[in-house]
Motif scaffolding. Structure first.
Motif, PDB file in Angstrom:
ATOM      1  N   SER A   1       1.125  -0.550  -0.850  1.00  0.00           N
ATOM      2  CA  SER A   1       0.532  -0.369   0.461  1.00  0.00           C
ATOM      3  C   SER A   1      -0.373  -1.452   1.006  1.00  0.00           C
ATOM      4  O   SER A   1      -0.474  -1.612   2.200  1.00  0.00           O
TER       5      SER A   1
ATOM      6  N   GLU B   1       9.259   2.675   8.110  1.00  0.00           N
ATOM      7  CA  GLU B   1       7.944   3.100   8.590  1.00  0.00           C
ATOM      8  C   GLU B   1       7.418   2.006   9.509  1.00  0.00           C
ATOM      9  O   GLU B   1       7.126   0.899   9.061  1.00  0.00           O
TER      10      GLU B   1
ATOM     11  N   ASP C   1       1.723   7.391   0.840  1.00  0.00           N
ATOM     12  CA  ASP C   1       1.020   7.628   2.095  1.00  0.00           C
ATOM     13  C   ASP C   1      -0.450   7.225   1.922  1.00  0.00           C
ATOM     14  O   ASP C   1      -0.838   6.664   0.898  1.00  0.00           O
ATOM     15  N   TYR C   2      -1.254   7.518   2.905  1.00  0.00           N
ATOM     16  CA  TYR C   2      -2.679   7.151   2.868  1.00  0.00           C
ATOM     17  C   TYR C   2      -3.372   7.769   1.658  1.00  0.00           C
ATOM     18  O   TYR C   2      -4.335   7.234   1.133  1.00  0.00           O
TER      19      TYR C   2
ATOM     20  N   ASN D   1      -4.842   1.634   5.300  1.00  0.00           N
ATOM     21  CA  ASN D   1      -5.057   1.427   3.865  1.00  0.00           C
ATOM     22  C   ASN D   1      -5.886   0.180   3.597  1.00  0.00           C
ATOM     23  O   ASN D   1      -6.772   0.175   2.764  1.00  0.00           O
TER      24      ASN D   1
ATOM     25  N   ARG E   1      -0.165  -1.738   5.787  1.00  0.00           N
ATOM     26  CA  ARG E   1      -0.576  -0.614   6.634  1.00  0.00           C
ATOM     27  C   ARG E   1      -2.074  -0.741   6.890  1.00  0.00           C
ATOM     28  O   ARG E   1      -2.867  -0.761   5.961  1.00  0.00           O
TER      29      ARG E   1
ATOM     30  N   ASP F   1       3.437   7.748   7.658  1.00  0.00           N
ATOM     31  CA  ASP F   1       2.295   8.209   6.869  1.00  0.00           C
ATOM     32  C   ASP F   1       1.593   9.282   7.670  1.00  0.00           C
ATOM     33  O   ASP F   1       1.104   9.033   8.758  1.00  0.00           O
TER      34      ASP F   1
END
Lengths: 237, 676, 251
Positions: B468, B661, B449-450, B146, B143, B38
């Motif tokens: 996420s 990831e 991603d973020y 997040n 993550r 990310d």
């Protein structure tokens, strides 16, 4: 293709409270309540028949003098007549408008339809209303405008006209049938007016309105029926 | 207070079992690609990251916003909230849903509540604790940046919903009420009786309808997205089928948002709506969006058991029931057919209270579910025989009724008890309820991603459709939180950064990407209608669901998963030669809709099995029989599997490519969960 | 299944919006009393599919009584004989040998799309016309800054349970959506947040209601009897009261 399903009617603009179907219902409710007041008074007058010939006729005569000298002779009566006529026009006009709207809202009827939750009186409003309207015409011809004495007797004595009329069994029957319709009309109508005027916002007030409408229906229809039954039974003669 | 950091067990890496690294269970089923990362979450202290990102996100001049168009697929909490918010901001939004109204998205069925770190109860809650609980509950597979953001914006959600008129439960003083939910030891859950999802969704829906009237949002109901258009490296639109007229439509935009929900219906029986599907997400996956952790499935412990072969869906009952109900099965198999009221106390096994004396009936969902399966597999289940087993355990309120009185129990749970009685015909005030786990939510989804952007530039994914925030297991009352966080408070900021580069070069229907996407949709529809075989779509779906439940359900083994992959491949091949879809393409055709969805479920199911096969560890909703402690508890392997498995689609018979990831925790220490 | 119910189903079939449509008769056998009503229709559809007849189109989604997608007039009652949605109606409410007539919702504002599926977009448009509180995202004050009396919050919640299924319209002899509109008016009108737009809201929503072609209310009460969420008739009283106030205030 003018597809009714995918064609989206746009949102209306500049809606006015006075142009809504609920405004029509207000008119129904208010004009209906005017009639409730009227029939209560009318019924009270009718019951004077039990007090005899003179009391009844004096009451009828007194109505013509009510309000004098502030009002001219028969002034009150005419104000009432005009008021009732306006209420009648409004009530009938709003009813027809709402009835037509309902017809258009469901053009295709169900093959099977139950009426769970509805009291029978609520489903008689339109036919009942029409019946009462027809009766009203006859009733006015009978007692007010035409003064028809089916027995061929005198017509300018209200008490005698009343007795002569209800001595005839089928006249009484017509009258009682009309009062049954009126009772049903009031049973739903009074409740409906309370609801329309927005005074039944809780379960309690709803129950009260329903009791009130049933009570009024019984009192008014019953009160009106007493005189013809008494005449036919020979209690009043 | 086993929830406190110092009392939980720390990660046990000294065990004697071989570490997962010595195995590559999925060898041959995938190829390993480059790691993925990310790149959007700013560095620095975790508490500052979101503020920093919001500040760094580029702005779009209000006058330019109406020139920018956004397609949002799905009208649940994530999609509806995003459509409303982006509409308010002045963008040109097109909103799609397959239901007949945006208000019917399946977020509506969430019962229990929504978490927020308001700390109104002054019981030690905070943004950091919500963050901590969510990461821990997710078994350290989410993550962290997040999740922290989720906890941070949770407080704004409640403010927003109250302002919209969401009728949350209140105390006599008129302030908002909270309850403890799903085994969490602080009271941070806001609720609206058992219909929280409905009330929140109606709030978002009304906000969105307001924008429809304002002209910023255009609604397309009864429209199903069947393809994403990727032109010149960016997502630029979708191909959708008007489900009423059958027309295949092209919709172009500057950016596409998928808020299309989860894919639990791959199991056929789940608590999802009948129409919930993976098609939108899967089509995006086929076009280049990675699918992350597809095997993470949440199986909810308190559902009404299956009553027979005809069953079309399962109904969940709020797990708040576990606050007062006691779960048990008979100790002896021969008691399983008896009237439960005739089984004496000493012959009952309150197995959760026995195994987890500290948390008892309030253990997290994954544990409660797996233990229910275990006792049923031992032959101690109750209720009707379905297949070879009785699949049900008792949830008994007799003690609660004795303690609190029937009226108090009724006040708390009457709608749930009524629902139970309506479905089963049994009165739970008199007879113990029967419950059994059911597929409820998927933590896996498209990789983002973020910024919530997938690996296709311009394709954003929100809510349950992305992967996420919940790691390997979602805590109760967190799905609503995530959907609304994404829709109201996250996406509108991050999408702005992307849109600041727009409007992108205009494309029209003659662009080769559009032509190709359209043709593939049309061909697929034509193909499904032309097979004209002998088996109905539902029969395939049921069979697929059975395979998934059996081999990729609450407990998974390498052997079972390999078997499942073979079975799915075979079934899928049969489907494409023998399915029978009647009716035409140019009309409402529910069989055709289902056929397209089931076709995608086959491909997804296979990938779920491959993902589960690869992850030789037990974490959250994913339990591998090969990875458990001596007393049968889940055993994570942080050394080998502390990563997100992001899968890339490959054409033809090429196996999918795995991109890893790595999950790095700076604000929290990884620990083995323990609820004993 | 050896035992179970045998039923005769009279079902409205209509190929599209322009088709006239008619009732068709089907037999189903071996129906378990544990099945939901829609699962019974699933069984029928599987049979039709097997013999090459197009399955019957009907709406359903959550099948747990909350999304409001399912409809169906069953033996003349919206959502059938129990106070619940069609998807939560179970076959134990019927008995072996019964004849069941199944029709779509009937209202000119709900045109039939196919078979038993109707378009209820009119209800969405009523919401669009005012069924919301204008509160842009991000502008909300702290949630506990405005206390709401608990009884008002309770009433708001009780009527906010409306699922927008349209059963009230289907059951109403006038084809009116007053219960639907009243529920929303009452929900938002009970809350302090709903006050600023209270009277323009009621006028706009009723205006749209009339524009869509729904009938006027005559307070018969079949709507409340059909409502799967038991929304009481007093919301219509509230609706009328708010409109009356709006009238007085010159809206």
């Amino acid at each position: 293709m003018a597809d009714p399903v995918t064609k989206h009617p746009t949102l209306i603009e500049g809606a006015r409270a006075s142009r809504t179907s609920i405004a029509l219902k207000f008119l129904m409710a208010v004009s209906g309540l005017v009639f409730v007041g009227f029939v209560l008074g009318h019924m009270y007058g009718n019951l004077k028949a039990f007090a005899g010939h003179d009391a009844f006729n004096e009451y009828a005569h007194h109505l013509r003098e009510l309000g004098e000298p502030m009002l001219p002779h028969e002034g009150f009566l005419w104000i009432m007549r005009v008021g009732l006529l306006v209420a009648l026009v409004v009530h009938v006009w709003a009813a027809v408008a709402l009835w037509r709207r309902a017809q258009k809202a469901r053009p295709i009827k169900y093959v099977v339809k139950k009426h769970t939750g509805a009291i029978p009186a609520s489903r008689l409003m339109r036919t009942g209303g029409l019946t009462i309207l027809i009766f009203l015409v006859w009733h006015l011809i009978n007692f007010t405008i035409g003064k028809v004495n089916v027995q061929g007797g005198e017509t300018d004595d209200p008490y005698n006209l009343l007795v002569d009329t209800f001595d005839v069994w089928w006249m009484t029957l017509i009258y009682l049938a009309a009062m049954a319709m009126l009772g049903a009309h009031l049973h739903h109508g009074v409740w409906s007016a309370c609801q329309t005027l927005g005074i039944t916002g809780t379960a309690q007030s709803r129950a009260r309105a329903k009791t009130l409408s049933l009570a009024l229906a019984i009192v008014i229809a019953g009160g009106f029926s007493l005189v013809p039954i008494a005449v036919l039974a020979g209690i009043i003669d | 207070m086993t929830d406190m950091p110092d009392t939980t067990l720390t990660s046990d890496t000294s065990h004697d079992e071989p570490t997962a690294g010595e195995y590559d269970d999925a060898a041959g089923y995938y190829t390993l690609g480059d790691p993925i990362q990310d790149a959007k979450a700013p560095a620095g202290p975790i508490a500052d990251r979101w503020q920093t990102r919001k500040f760094e996100a580029r702005l779009v001049n209000p006058a330019n916003r109406r020139k920018l168009s956004i397609i949002i697929v799905g009208t649940g909490l994530a999609g509806g909230a995003a459509a409303a918010t982006l509409g308010e901001a002045g963008y040109n939004v097109k909103s799609f849903c397959y239901q007949d109204s945006a208000r019917r998205a399946h977020s509506i069925a969430a019962q229990g509540g929504i978490n927020a770190a308001k700390n109104y109860k002054e019981d030690g809650d905070s943004v950091h604790r919500l963050f901590y609980d969510t990461v821990k509950g997710g078994d350290y597979r989410s993550r962290e940046s997040n999740v922290y953001r989720l906890a941070e914006v949770s407080v704004n959600i409640i403010d927003q919903c109250v302002a919209q008129g969401v009728p949350f439960a209140r105390e006599y003083g008129g302030l908002l009420d909270n309850r403890s939910f799903g085994g969490v030891q602080v009271s941070r859950t806001f609720y609206a009786r058992g219909q929280t999802g409905q009330q929140l969704l109606i709030g978002a829906y009304q906000a969105m309808e307001r924008q429809v009237a304002a002209g910023t949002v255009e609604e397309f109901t009864r429209h199903e997205m069947l393809e994403v258009i990727v032109a010149d490296g960016r997502a630029r639109g979708i191909i959708a089928r008007d489900m009423v007229t059958g027309e295949i439509e092209t919709h172009l935009a500057d950016v596409v948002v998928l808020a299309s929900g989860g894919y639990g219906n791959v199991f056929y029986l789940s608590t999802n709506a009948m129409g919930s599907n993976v098609t939108a997400a899967w089509r995006a996956h086929r076009k280049g969006a990675y699918m992350a952790n597809p095997c993470y499935t949440q199986i909810h412990p308190t559902c009404i058991p299956v009553s027979g072969e005809h069953q079309s869906k399962l109904t969940l009952m709020s797990e708040s029931l576990r606050n007062d109900g006691r779960i048990w099965v008979p100790k002896k198999k021969e008691d399983c057919t008896k009237d439960p009221r005739d089984i004496p106390e000493e012959d009952r096994d309150y197995y959760l209270e026995r195994i987890y004396p500290s948390f008892g009936n309030l253990v997290p969902r994954d544990i409660a579910s797996r233990q229910a399966k275990n006792v049923c597999d031992e032959g101690r289940g109750v209720g009707p025989l379905v297949g070879d087993f009785r699949r049900g355990v008792y949830l008994d309120f007799a003690d609660a009724i004795k303690r609190l009185g029937e009226d108090a129990v009724r006040e708390k749970y009457d709608n749930l008890f009524d629902m139970y009685e309506r479905i089963t015909g049994e009165n739970p005030y008199q007879v113990p309820m029967r419950i059994y786990p059911a597929v409820h939510y998927v933590m896996g989804g498209l990789w983002v991603d973020y910024d919530l952007q997938s690996t296709i530039p311009g394709l954003f994914v929100t809510g349950e459709a992305n992967f996420s925030d919940h790691g390997a297991n979602r805590l109760g009352a967190s799905a609503l939180m995530q959907g609304l966080a994404d829709g109201y408070f996250v996406l509108p900021h991050t999408i702005r950064d992307y849109l600041s580069e727009g409007p992108f070069e205009k494309i029209d229907e003659s662009h080769e990407a559009v032509v190709e996407a359209r043709k593939s949709v049309e061909d697929r529809v034509a193909k499904l209608l032309s097979i004209n075989g002998t088996r109905s779509v539902d029969s395939y779906h049921k069979e697929l669901g059975h395979i998934m439940w059996e081999y990729c359900g609450m407990e998974r083994t390498a052997e079972g998963l390999r078997k499942a992959i073979d079975m799915i491949r075979e079934l899928r091949a049969d489907f494409w030669t023998n399915v029978k879809v009647l009716g035409a393409a140019d009309t409402l055709n529910q069989s055709l809709e289902k056929a397209g969805r089931v076709a995608d479920f086959f491909e997804l199911g296979e990938l779920m099995c491959i993902d589960a096969l690869n992850r030789r560890e037990s974490c959250g909703g994913h339990f591998r029989a090969e990875s458990q402690t001596e007393d049968g508890e889940a055993l994570r392997h942080d050394d080998e599997f502390a990563y997100v498995a992001a899968w890339e689609f490959t054409e033809g018979d090429e196996p999918p490519v795995l991109h890893k990831e790595d999950l790095v925790y700076t604000a929290i220490e990884m620990k083995q969960r323990s609820y004993k | 299944m050896t035992d179970g119910m045998n039923l005769t189903l009279n079902i409205w079939r209509q190929t599209g919006p322009d088709d006239k449509g008619s009732i068709h008769s089907y037999q189903v056998e071996g129906i378990s009393s544990d099945m939901s009503f829609l699962e019974m229709l699933d069984v029928l559809n599987e049979q039709l599919n097997a013999r090459g007849e197009e399955p019957i189109a009907f709406d359903s989604d959550c099948r747990e009584g909350i999304c409001g997608m399912c409809s169906l007039m069953i033996n003349g009652e919206a959502h059938g004989p129990e106070v619940t949605t069609t998807c939560q109606l179970h076959m134990r409410s019927f008995k072996d040998g019964d004849t069941i007539t199944i029709e779509p919702w009937r209202a000119s504002a709900f045109p039939v799309i196919k078979d038993l599926v109707v378009d209820r977009g009119a209800l969405d448009r009523i919401i669009q016309s005012g069924g919301y509180i204008s509160a842009n995202t991000g502008s909300a004050p702290e949630a506990n800054s405005v206390p709401v009396p608990r009884d008002k919050a309770m009433r708001a919640f009780n009527v906010a349970t409306c699922i927008g299924c349209g059963a009230c319209v289907a059951a109403c002899p006038n084809g009116s959506a007053s219960l639907f509109v009243g529920a929303k008016i009452t929900h938002l009108g009970e809350l302090p947040q709903g006050q600023p737009e209270r009277y323009s809201r009621v006028v706009d929503m009723v205006g749209q209601h009339d524009h869509e072609g729904f009938g006027g209310c005559t307070n018969i009460g079949e709507c409340a009897a059909a409502c799967p969420k038991e929304i009481p008739l007093d919301v219509i009283s509230q609706l009328n009261k708010d409109l009356r106030t709006a009238l007085k205030q010159g809206h």
